[in-house]
Design a protein around this motif. Structure first.
Motif, mmCIF file in Angstrom:
data_model
loop_
_atom_site.group_PDB
_atom_site.id
_atom_site.type_symbol
_atom_site.label_atom_id
_atom_site.label_comp_id
_atom_site.label_asym_id
_atom_site.label_seq_id
_atom_site.Cartn_x
_atom_site.Cartn_y
_atom_site.Cartn_z
ATOM 1 N N ILE A 10 0.849 -1.184 0.000
ATOM 2 C CA ILE A 10 0.000 0.000 0.000
ATOM 3 C C ILE A 10 0.889 1.238 0.000
ATOM 4 O O ILE A 10 1.811 1.350 0.821
ATOM 5 N N LEU A 12 0.825 5.706 -0.637
ATOM 6 C CA LEU A 12 0.066 6.915 -0.871
ATOM 7 C C LEU A 12 0.072 7.218 -2.362
ATOM 8 O O LEU A 12 1.071 6.979 -3.056
ATOM 9 N N ARG A 13 -1.034 7.725 -2.857
ATOM 10 C CA ARG A 13 -1.075 8.136 -4.264
ATOM 11 C C ARG A 13 -0.035 9.227 -4.494
ATOM 12 O O ARG A 13 0.301 9.995 -3.580
ATOM 13 N N ASP A 18 3.684 13.113 1.192
ATOM 14 C CA ASP A 18 4.171 11.993 2.001
ATOM 15 C C ASP A 18 5.168 12.506 3.044
ATOM 16 O O ASP A 18 6.379 12.511 2.813
ATOM 17 N N GLY A 42 5.560 3.469 2.476
ATOM 18 C CA GLY A 42 4.292 2.763 2.394
ATOM 19 C C GLY A 42 4.224 1.697 3.458
ATOM 20 O O GLY A 42 4.973 1.721 4.438
ATOM 21 N N ALA A 70 -6.638 -0.687 2.831
ATOM 22 C CA ALA A 70 -6.191 0.542 2.171
ATOM 23 C C ALA A 70 -7.273 1.608 2.269
ATOM 24 O O ALA A 70 -8.464 1.308 2.239
ATOM 25 N N GLU A 75 -4.810 6.201 -1.037
ATOM 26 C CA GLU A 75 -3.819 5.144 -1.229
ATOM 27 C C GLU A 75 -4.174 4.244 -2.410
ATOM 28 O O GLU A 75 -5.347 4.058 -2.732
ATOM 29 N N TYR A 77 -3.006 0.258 -3.979
ATOM 30 C CA TYR A 77 -2.422 -0.988 -3.481
ATOM 31 C C TYR A 77 -2.230 -1.974 -4.610
ATOM 32 O O TYR A 77 -2.875 -1.884 -5.654
#
Length: 85
Positions: A10, A12-13, A18, A42, A70, A75, A77
């Motif tokens: 997983i 973060l987009r 971040d 992640g 998620a 997020e 995955y």
């Protein structure tokens, strides 16, 4: 029934800030690792489950990730599943 091991990665987009990755990147730079361009942090979740077949196991783990593992708002995955010998 067969036993399968699954891994859910997983992240973060990319459009989501971040802060953990930024802190790691800054720490690496302070330690002299100046060649690191960027860091994204992640999480990984490993599962063992019973299922009739590989396809059913993959579907079940995807359902788990969608419903709990998620946060689909921020997020993404990936899931990998393998048969345990």
């Amino acid at each position: 029934m067969a036993i399968f091991q699954a891994r859910v990665d997983i992240m973060l987009r990319h459009e989501i800030n971040d802060p953990q990755g930024l802190a790691i990147a800054n720490g690496l730079a302070e330690l002299g690792f100046d060649d690191v361009q960027s860091v994204r942090a992640g999480k990984r979740i490993d599962l063992t489950l019973e299922s009739d077949d590989l396809g059913s196991a993959q579907d079940r783990v995807n359902e788990m990730a969608d419903k709990l593992l998620a946060n689909l708002t921020i997020e993404d995955y990936t899931v990998s599943v393998r048969l345990v010998d």
